[in-house]
Scaffold this motif. Structure first.
Motif, PDB file in Angstrom:
ATOM      1  N   ALA A  29      63.622 -30.626 -40.255  1.00 41.40           N
ATOM      2  CA  ALA A  29      62.695 -30.830 -41.374  1.00 41.40           C
ATOM      3  C   ALA A  29      63.515 -31.443 -42.501  1.00 41.40           C
ATOM      4  O   ALA A  29      63.779 -30.808 -43.513  1.00 41.40           O
ATOM      5  CB  ALA A  29      62.072 -29.500 -41.773  1.00 41.40           C
TER       6      ALA A  29
ATOM      7  N   GLU B 211      53.044 -23.740 -39.293  1.00 38.45           N
ATOM      8  CA  GLU B 211      54.463 -23.923 -38.947  1.00 38.45           C
ATOM      9  C   GLU B 211      54.828 -23.051 -37.755  1.00 38.45           C
ATOM     10  O   GLU B 211      55.564 -23.467 -36.862  1.00 38.45           O
ATOM     11  CB  GLU B 211      55.356 -23.564 -40.143  1.00 38.45           C
TER      12      GLU B 211
ATOM     13  N   VAL C 148      66.010 -24.129 -36.623  1.00 39.17           N
ATOM     14  CA  VAL C 148      65.433 -24.996 -37.661  1.00 39.17           C
ATOM     15  C   VAL C 148      66.589 -25.465 -38.535  1.00 39.17           C
ATOM     16  O   VAL C 148      67.488 -24.683 -38.848  1.00 39.17           O
ATOM     17  CB  VAL C 148      64.405 -24.219 -38.523  1.00 39.17           C
TER      18      VAL C 148
ATOM     19  N   SER D 186      67.180 -27.017 -42.290  1.00 33.68           N
ATOM     20  CA  SER D 186      66.388 -27.197 -43.516  1.00 33.68           C
ATOM     21  C   SER D 186      67.289 -27.293 -44.740  1.00 33.68           C
ATOM     22  O   SER D 186      68.366 -26.718 -44.789  1.00 33.68           O
ATOM     23  CB  SER D 186      65.457 -25.985 -43.666  1.00 33.68           C
ATOM     24  N   LYS D 187      66.787 -28.002 -45.746  1.00 35.53           N
ATOM     25  CA  LYS D 187      67.397 -27.894 -47.074  1.00 35.53           C
ATOM     26  C   LYS D 187      66.854 -26.632 -47.730  1.00 35.53           C
ATOM     27  O   LYS D 187      65.820 -26.114 -47.299  1.00 35.53           O
ATOM     28  CB  LYS D 187      67.001 -29.106 -47.921  1.00 35.53           C
TER      29      LYS D 187
ATOM     30  N   THR E 296      57.043 -26.103 -48.885  1.00 34.47           N
ATOM     31  CA  THR E 296      57.756 -26.239 -47.615  1.00 34.47           C
ATOM     32  C   THR E 296      58.389 -24.915 -47.157  1.00 34.47           C
ATOM     33  O   THR E 296      59.224 -24.905 -46.256  1.00 34.47           O
ATOM     34  CB  THR E 296      58.847 -27.339 -47.702  1.00 34.47           C
TER      35      THR E 296
ATOM     36  N   LYS F  15      57.936 -22.998 -43.079  1.00 33.93           N
ATOM     37  CA  LYS F  15      58.802 -23.023 -41.885  1.00 33.93           C
ATOM     38  C   LYS F  15      59.853 -21.918 -41.947  1.00 33.93           C
ATOM     39  O   LYS F  15      60.267 -21.383 -40.919  1.00 33.93           O
ATOM     40  CB  LYS F  15      59.477 -24.393 -41.730  1.00 33.93           C
TER      41      LYS F  15
ATOM     42  N   VAL G 291      67.952 -20.420 -38.832  1.00 30.54           N
ATOM     43  CA  VAL G 291      67.728 -21.561 -39.730  1.00 30.54           C
ATOM     44  C   VAL G 291      69.081 -22.000 -40.282  1.00 30.54           C
ATOM     45  O   VAL G 291      69.765 -21.215 -40.959  1.00 30.54           O
ATOM     46  CB  VAL G 291      66.790 -21.212 -40.905  1.00 30.54           C
TER      47      VAL G 291
ATOM     48  N   VAL H 109      70.809 -23.730 -42.988  1.00 28.62           N
ATOM     49  CA  VAL H 109      70.363 -24.083 -44.342  1.00 28.62           C
ATOM     50  C   VAL H 109      71.457 -24.908 -45.037  1.00 28.62           C
ATOM     51  O   VAL H 109      72.571 -24.427 -45.240  1.00 28.62           O
ATOM     52  CB  VAL H 109      70.058 -22.820 -45.172  1.00 28.62           C
TER      53      VAL H 109
END
Ligand SMILES: NC(=O)c1ccc[n+]([C@@H]2O[C@H](COP(=O)([O-])OP(=O)(O)OC[C@H]3O[C@@H](n4cnc5c(N)ncnc54)[C@H](OP(=O)(O)O)[C@@H]3O)[C@@H](O)[C@H]2O)c1
Length: 254
Positions: free
Chosen positions: A134, A182, A194, A196-197, A204, A207, A218, A220
């Motif tokens: 994402a 999601e 996942v 992700s920022k 957002t 998710k 995740v 990050v």
């Protein structure tokens, strides 16, 4: 009439511009980088494209006779925020910023923090994973360095050229994204990781919540360091600061 330049590219920038444009004593210009071919209609006078670094931005202030600069760019748009702070310093035009707070991990989250996109690629490891990316379309190219994974890539604009990996699925969508949707997406593609920022905000977060509910890791990407300028966390709080920063220096106690 006081002229304000808002550096945008976010939902909050658009909301702030709309709110300030409703005032008869302010002339608002919203600035977009021009990354998105079909940006959402902004509803206020808008200019598009880079300025040519901090110097170009400073020159633009002078030509346009700006009284205030508002940095309402995305928390990962570190270059334009740095340029904005420097141009403000060099010209004496006051600057304020909208700094959306990041998400904090909560019980049940399985976050792996990394410093940048390259760190995220590395954190995936050698064994094939099923990864939901994402991220912006500019950033996903780095994942070609790890072609052993399956990628589900969601972006606002098509990813062109396609990644040189064996197995990738592309989705085009613009947020906001709800947690329930999601979750369905992650389950239907059997996603186990996942990337992700830490964008913050609600649009957002779905998710992150869905990954927590499914026990999915995740990765990050940490936020870049942004310049220290007077800031607020919400559109309302920033709008309330505007008048103070439009006062002459002496009255503001600078
Ligand atoms: N990075 C993200 O994850 C993300 C997510 C959502 C939205 N956005 C938005 O997308 C835009 C580009 O993000 P980025 O990460 O590529 O930025 P960046 O790396 O910080 O900026 C790169 C260059 O793009 C130009 N630029 C960036 N924002 C601009 C603006 N609002 N108006 C005019 N020029 C701008 C500037 O060019 P010059 O040096 O030539 O002036 C800047 O040096 C930003 O407006 C940001 O708010 C970014």
């Amino acid at each position: 009439m006081k002229r304000i330049l808002i550096l945008g590219g976010t939902t909050e920038a658009r909301q702030l511009a709309g709110k300030l444009a409703a005032r008869a004593d302010l002339a608002i210009t919203l600035s977009l980088a021009g990354r998105t071919e079909n940006p959402v209609t902004q509803g206020v006078p808008t200019r598009v494209g880079g300025f040519g670094g901090a110097e170009g931005l400073a020159a633009y202030f002078g030509e346009a006779g700006m009284h205030l600069l508002i940095d309402a760019t995305h928390p990962y748009a570190g270059r334009i925020s740095a340029n904005a702070a420097q141009a403000a310093r060099n010209t004496g035009v006051p600057i304020i910023a909208l700094r959306r707070p990041g998400w904090e991990s909560v019980r049940g989250d399985r976050w792996i923090p990394v410093d940048n996109v390259a760190g995220a690629v590395e954190a995936l490891g050698a064994s094939p994973r099923r990864v939901f990316l994402a991220l912006g379309r500019q950033e996903v190219a780095a994942f070609e360095a790890a072609p052993q994974h399956h990628y589900l890539i969601r972006s606002v604009e098509p990813v062109e050229p396609r990644l040189a990996v064996h197995d990738a699925t592309y989705l085009l969508a613009r947020g906001p994204f709800r947690e329930a949707d999601e979750r369905t997406l992650l389950e239907s593609h059997s996603i186990d990781t996942v990337v992700s920022k830490n964008s913050g905000g609600e649009a957002t977060y779905g998710k992150i919540a869905a990954a927590r509910a499914l026990g999915i890791e995740v990765i990050v990407i940490r936020r870049p360091t942004l310049p220290d300028v007077p800031s607020a966390e919400t559109v309302e709080a920033l709008a309330a600061m505007v008048d103070h920063f439009l006062e002459p220096d002496a009255e503001r106690g600078v």
